[in-house]
Structures are given as structure tokens and as C-alpha cells.
Design a protein around this motif. Sequence first.
Motif, PDB file in Angstrom:
ATOM      1  N   UNK A 175       0.817  -1.205   0.000  1.00 38.08           N
ATOM      2  CA  UNK A 175       0.000   0.000   0.000  1.00 38.08           C
ATOM      3  C   UNK A 175       0.857   1.264   0.000  1.00 38.08           C
ATOM      4  N   UNK A 176       1.932   1.277   0.799  1.00 42.70           N
ATOM      5  CA  UNK A 176       2.849   2.428   0.811  1.00 42.70           C
ATOM      6  C   UNK A 176       3.506   2.581  -0.562  1.00 42.70           C
ATOM      7  N   UNK A 230      19.685 -18.393   5.857  1.00 39.32           N
ATOM      8  CA  UNK A 230      19.890 -18.016   4.449  1.00 39.32           C
ATOM      9  C   UNK A 230      18.547 -17.827   3.745  1.00 39.32           C
ATOM     10  N   UNK A 231      17.596 -18.717   4.047  1.00 39.96           N
ATOM     11  CA  UNK A 231      16.257 -18.600   3.444  1.00 39.96           C
ATOM     12  C   UNK A 231      15.598 -17.281   3.835  1.00 39.96           C
ATOM     13  N   UNK A 232      15.677 -16.939   5.113  1.00 39.59           N
ATOM     14  CA  UNK A 232      15.093 -15.683   5.573  1.00 39.59           C
ATOM     15  C   UNK A 232      15.777 -14.479   4.924  1.00 39.59           C
ATOM     16  N   UNK A 233      17.091 -14.564   4.744  1.00 37.50           N
ATOM     17  CA  UNK A 233      17.828 -13.479   4.092  1.00 37.50           C
ATOM     18  C   UNK A 233      17.389 -13.334   2.638  1.00 37.50           C
ATOM     19  N   UNK A 234      17.211 -14.456   1.951  1.00 39.80           N
ATOM     20  CA  UNK A 234      16.764 -14.415   0.552  1.00 39.80           C
ATOM     21  C   UNK A 234      15.348 -13.855   0.441  1.00 39.80           C
ATOM     22  N   UNK A 235      14.484 -14.239   1.374  1.00 41.35           N
ATOM     23  CA  UNK A 235      13.121 -13.712   1.359  1.00 41.35           C
ATOM     24  C   UNK A 235      13.133 -12.194   1.512  1.00 41.35           C
ATOM     25  N   UNK A 236      13.922 -11.724   2.470  1.00 37.85           N
ATOM     26  CA  UNK A 236      14.019 -10.281   2.686  1.00 37.85           C
ATOM     27  C   UNK A 236      14.606  -9.577   1.464  1.00 37.85           C
ATOM     28  N   UNK A 237      15.606 -10.201   0.816  1.00 40.36           N
ATOM     29  CA  UNK A 237      16.244  -9.601  -0.356  1.00 40.36           C
ATOM     30  C   UNK A 237      15.268  -9.517  -1.528  1.00 40.36           C
ATOM     31  N   UNK A 242      11.663  -6.258  -4.881  1.00 39.29           N
ATOM     32  CA  UNK A 242      10.316  -6.088  -5.425  1.00 39.29           C
ATOM     33  C   UNK A 242       9.776  -4.702  -5.125  1.00 39.29           C
ATOM     34  N   UNK A 243       9.934  -4.253  -3.884  1.00 43.38           N
ATOM     35  CA  UNK A 243       9.433  -2.933  -3.497  1.00 43.38           C
ATOM     36  C   UNK A 243      10.119  -1.827  -4.299  1.00 43.38           C
ATOM     37  N   UNK A 244      11.447  -1.952  -4.475  1.00 44.78           N
ATOM     38  CA  UNK A 244      12.185  -0.927  -5.218  1.00 44.78           C
ATOM     39  C   UNK A 244      11.783  -0.942  -6.693  1.00 44.78           C
ATOM     40  N   UNK A 245      11.695  -2.138  -7.271  1.00 44.13           N
ATOM     41  CA  UNK A 245      11.346  -2.247  -8.695  1.00 44.13           C
ATOM     42  C   UNK A 245       9.932  -1.767  -8.964  1.00 44.13           C
ATOM     43  N   UNK A 246       9.049  -1.897  -7.984  1.00 47.07           N
ATOM     44  CA  UNK A 246       7.696  -1.403  -8.153  1.00 47.07           C
ATOM     45  C   UNK A 246       7.642   0.103  -8.328  1.00 47.07           C
ATOM     46  N   UNK A 247       8.730   0.782  -7.969  1.00 47.80           N
ATOM     47  CA  UNK A 247       8.795   2.237  -8.115  1.00 47.80           C
ATOM     48  C   UNK A 247       9.669   2.649  -9.298  1.00 47.80           C
ATOM     49  N   UNK A 248      10.896   2.140  -9.362  1.00 50.35           N
ATOM     50  CA  UNK A 248      11.856   2.629 -10.364  1.00 50.35           C
ATOM     51  C   UNK A 248      11.550   2.119 -11.763  1.00 50.35           C
ATOM     52  N   UNK A 264      12.222   6.260  -0.124  1.00 51.04           N
ATOM     53  CA  UNK A 264      11.149   6.430   0.864  1.00 51.04           C
ATOM     54  C   UNK A 264      10.444   5.093   1.125  1.00 51.04           C
ATOM     55  N   UNK A 265      10.141   4.368   0.039  1.00 55.74           N
ATOM     56  CA  UNK A 265       9.497   3.055   0.199  1.00 55.74           C
ATOM     57  C   UNK A 265      10.378   2.106   0.994  1.00 55.74           C
ATOM     58  N   UNK A 266      11.689   2.104   0.686  1.00 55.80           N
ATOM     59  CA  UNK A 266      12.604   1.219   1.401  1.00 55.80           C
ATOM     60  C   UNK A 266      12.644   1.495   2.891  1.00 55.80           C
ATOM     61  N   UNK A 267      12.689   2.775   3.259  1.00 55.61           N
ATOM     62  CA  UNK A 267      12.745   3.138   4.678  1.00 55.61           C
ATOM     63  C   UNK A 267      11.455   2.753   5.391  1.00 55.61           C
ATOM     64  N   UNK A 268      10.313   3.071   4.775  1.00 56.52           N
ATOM     65  CA  UNK A 268       9.035   2.739   5.411  1.00 56.52           C
ATOM     66  C   UNK A 268       8.842   1.234   5.523  1.00 56.52           C
ATOM     67  N   UNK A 269       9.271   0.505   4.512  1.00 58.08           N
ATOM     68  CA  UNK A 269       9.156  -0.958   4.555  1.00 58.08           C
ATOM     69  C   UNK A 269      10.030  -1.548   5.655  1.00 58.08           C
TER      70      UNK A 269
END
Length: 297
Positions: A175-176, A230-237, A242-248, A264-269
Motif C-alpha cells: 500500500x505504501x 539463508x532462506x530468511x535473508x533471501x526472502x528479505x532480499x 520487489x518494493x524498489x522495482x515497483x517504483x523505479x 522512501x518506500x525502502x525506509x518505510x518498509x
Amino acid sequence: MRICPNCQAKMNDNAKFCTKCGTKLVPASETVAKKQPAAESIKTKSDESSNTQQNTESTGKSATTHADVNTQAWQNAFQNYWGWLLGSWKTPFKVQTTTKYTGILTLFLESLLFTLGIGHWAQRAASLATSATNNFISAFSNNNSTAYNSEYAVGFNFYLTVILIILLAAVAMIGIAFLIQRAVGGTENFVTYLNRLVHYSSSILLLTLLFFLIALSGSIGVVSVWVNGIILLLISLVWSITMVCGIVELKTPGQLDRIYGAVIVGVICLIIEGVAFSLIVSKLGDTTSSFISSFFN
């Protein structure tokens, strides 16, 4: 020629009494009139029975057809969703047209698998703690029957709460990102935008499935902890990309530059992820406290 119904004697059609036994004879017109309603009644009952049978057969066929239609609809929906998943795994940025519920369904499945994995780890840890407590009590007690034998179970409330935390956090971050993409020139509606971002990040479903299978194996050791880390790190990555690409990815100029929007999206996320993580840890703490208190009840 008429026949007496009593003695079967033959007489003229105009005879009113039998000349042999004296039985009163009923006129032929009345006999025919009595026979006709009986025949009509039999025919009516036969027609009603036939109509009832036809209606029953029609109802049965209609119910069968309706069940077949529902089954076929579910099969088509599953095949369409499976085809969408395969396409998103092969080429995440080649977004496919899909139904409006595909994105939220995928987020729910990811939340469900991840929560089941965490819950199984918690249940496994509780079982190990119970076993260790039993061994400790047995070692310092003369009576083995005094061991703590009750098995603690992670409740349904834990699973439901964690699923809602993860799902709501994901929707909030999208949503953000949706609001920011409008500021940088985006024109999509929220559902289309959500489906597009979920298409980008669909590999998270595979990662959460792997996380759940490792937890289901029941092994708790250094290797499994590293693999899950490692799985959790990959999920976060994947989610961050995805969030960044949804903007740029947008090329239409807007009031806000795409790079600044992505920041801004990265910080809020990150803030939302931190809040969601703290809530899950708090829920695990409540479960641990409940487990410990069960020893003294």
C-alpha cells in the motif's frame, strides 16, 4: 344380449330382471358410465406417476450437472493459478494477466507456510524442553512416576495471529509503495499493482515452502539454523528488490523522482518489517511464557 352377473344366464337387452334367478339387472348405459371414470382415474394416476418420475430424473440430472460444473470450475481455477505461478517463476518481470484474487491468495499462502514453519519449530522446541524436564526430574527423583509427562501444544491463536501479522504487513508495504508509485507517475489501481508486485516476488512462495519442509523434518541443529537463516535473508532480499522495482520501473514522470520514491518506500518498509518482527517475537515470548507456566499448574 345381456348376461346375468349372478347365474350367467342370457337375456334380452331390455330385460330388467333375470328370468332364471330374479336378480335385478343394471342398465347397460350405467355400467359403461361407471367403467369410464375408473379407466380415467387409472390413466390419471399413471400420468401423475410418469410426471413424478420425469421430475425426479430431471432433478437428479440437474444436481449432477451442477456438481460437474463446480468441479470443472475449481479445476480450471487451479490450472490457471498454477500456470500463473510457473510463468512468474520463469520470468518474474513478464507480468501475466490474472484474476484479482491471485495476488492476495499468493500472499496468504506465503504467510501460511511461513507461520506453519515457525509454529512447528516452536512445537518441536517445547517437546524437547518437556523431554529434558522429564529426564531431569527422573534423575533426581526416587519415583519415576513424578516426571512431568504433559505435552504442550502451540494453540490455534498463535498461528492465526502470526498469519495476520505477516499478511497485513505485506499488504501495508504494498500500500505504501502504491501511494509512492502514484506520486512518481503511476496510473495502476491497487489490485493490479498488488498482483504485479506479487508476480515479481513469487519466488518467496518457494522459499517459504522450503522453510516449512525443513521445519517439518524436525531437525534442530547448526546446519538447519544456517539454512533457515539463508532462506530468511533471501526472502528479505527478494521482497526489498520487489518494493524498489515497483517504483523505479515506471517511466512516466511524476511529481517525485523515482529514486527518491524508492528510498522512501525502502525506509518505510524497513520500519513495517521491524514492527512485524517485534510482534512475532512478542507472540513467541507469550507462547514461551505459557509453556513455562504449564510446568507449575
